[in-house]
Scaffold this active site. Structure first.
Site, mmCIF file in Angstrom:
data_model
loop_
_atom_site.group_PDB
_atom_site.id
_atom_site.type_symbol
_atom_site.label_atom_id
_atom_site.label_comp_id
_atom_site.label_asym_id
_atom_site.label_seq_id
_atom_site.Cartn_x
_atom_site.Cartn_y
_atom_site.Cartn_z
ATOM 1 N N ARG A 18 0.833 -1.210 0.000
ATOM 2 C CA ARG A 18 0.000 0.000 0.000
ATOM 3 C C ARG A 18 0.864 1.256 0.000
ATOM 4 O O ARG A 18 0.575 2.222 -0.710
ATOM 5 C CB ARG A 18 -0.950 0.020 1.199
ATOM 6 C CG ARG A 18 -2.089 -0.973 1.083
ATOM 7 C CD ARG A 18 -3.001 -0.929 2.280
ATOM 8 N NE ARG A 18 -2.216 -1.259 3.481
ATOM 9 C CZ ARG A 18 -2.581 -0.992 4.727
ATOM 10 N NH1 ARG A 18 -3.715 -0.372 4.962
ATOM 11 N NH2 ARG A 18 -1.835 -1.341 5.742
ATOM 12 N N ASN A 36 -6.229 -2.671 1.890
ATOM 13 C CA ASN A 36 -6.233 -4.132 1.908
ATOM 14 C C ASN A 36 -7.659 -4.622 2.025
ATOM 15 O O ASN A 36 -8.463 -4.039 2.762
ATOM 16 C CB ASN A 36 -5.448 -4.662 3.109
ATOM 17 C CG ASN A 36 -3.956 -4.484 2.973
ATOM 18 O OD1 ASN A 36 -3.431 -4.313 1.875
ATOM 19 N ND2 ASN A 36 -3.253 -4.527 4.083
#
Length: 91
Positions: A18, A36
């Site tokens: 990320r 996520n």
């Protein structure tokens, strides 16, 4: 300007994916977010110029040396005007 919903499959959680995605999007002046999902994938919504988004999608495959991207699903969605930056959700 276009907006896309992207799902990244593979080993992309627990490896800093990320953050790498955030850095890439910020470098390319894109807006949106990354998070996520419970199934082990990473979801991204990204908006910007066609050229920047093409570069972004190409870099998603190799933007993190610890990740192993198996495949990426890309779907065009309606653009929004209220996004000013790119952020990490659930960080």
């Amino acid at each position: 300007m276009n907006r896309y919903s992207i799902i990244v499959h593979g080993r992309v959680q627990g490896v800093g994916y990320r953050f790498s995605t955030y850095r890439t999007a910020t470098f390319l002046n894109l807006t949106g977010w990354v998070q996520n999902l419970d199934d082990g994938t990473v979801k991204i919504e990204v908006q910007g110029s066609n050229e920047s988004i093409k570069k972004f999608i190409q870099r998603l495959k190799h933007n993190n040396k610890f990740a192993k991207v198996e495949y990426i699903n890309v779907k065009e969605i309606n653009k929004t005007d209220n996004k000013k930056s790119f952020k990490i959700i659930g960080y």
